[in-house]
Design a protein around this motif. Structure first.
Motif: not given
Length: 203
Positions: A31-32, A37-38, A42-44, A106-107
């Motif tokens: 899950a983490g 990854d989700t 947002l980096r796009g 994200a991390l």
């Protein structure tokens, strides 16, 4: 060190709890990873801003070099284009900063989702297993030293439910004081069962 009980029932429950804890940790680790990854998606937009800024900077800088070759106004036009190219650099830096922020977020979220539920369950599991190991090691020391079950019979009278004691004897304390070996043995077996230990040979 005794990690697992001697008795089949308790040892089976311990093994099952080990498997469930491993599955729990693996589930939250997955899950983490998914959360990480989700959020990384947002980096796009940030990468697009960085790319656009670099493109603007490169184009205007190249145009400035070309404009410098024009007579009379070349230097002034180059200076203006170089100044405009700086805005592209600023835009690229903003995109890079946004990308870095997204990476850190994200991390952090990925680790939080994976670790918090895992540590809660693993902490409880370690506490229960550690208490069992400690009690089992101490109890086994007495069993190895002597076949006298008086201590475990006495502990049974202080820790076992009254219903369990009544099933052994109508007067377990009196029987213990009278040194009734059969009652002492049965009381001790109650306590050893809860400890997950087998009685010594001949007990």
């Amino acid at each position: 060190m005794k990690l697992y009980a001697d008795t089949t029932g308790r040892r089976t429950r311990q093994l099952l709890s080990d498997v469930l804890v491993l599955l729990w940790v693996a589930t939250w680790a997955y899950a983490g990873r998914r959360v990480h990854d989700t959020v990384e998606q947002l980096r796009g937009p940030a990468d697009s801003i960085t790319s656009a800024g670099r493109s603007v900077n490169g184009s205007l800088s190249g145009a400035g070099e070309q404009a410098a070759q024009l007579p009379l106004v070349g230097d002034q036009l180059k200076s203006w284009l170089d100044s405009a190219a700086g805005s592209g650099t600023t835009l690229a830096q903003a995109g890079t900063s946004m990308s870095s922020t997204v990476d850190q977020l994200a991390l952090a979220l990925g680790w939080a989702v994976a670790l918090v539920p895992s540590l809660l369950v693993v902490g409880a599991w370690l506490f229960v297993r550690g208490r069992f190991v400690r009690n089992a090691v101490i109890s086994q020391r007495y069993l190895d030293a002597s076949e006298d079950l008086d201590l475990f019979a006495l502990r049974a009278m202080t820790t076992q439910p009254v219903r369990a004691l009544a099933a052994v004897s109508d007067d377990p304390a009196g029987a213990w004081r009278r040194r009734d070996r059969d009652v002492i043995r049965r009381l001790a077996l109650l306590e050893l069962r809860d400890e997950g230990l087998r009685p010594p040979p001949g007990a």
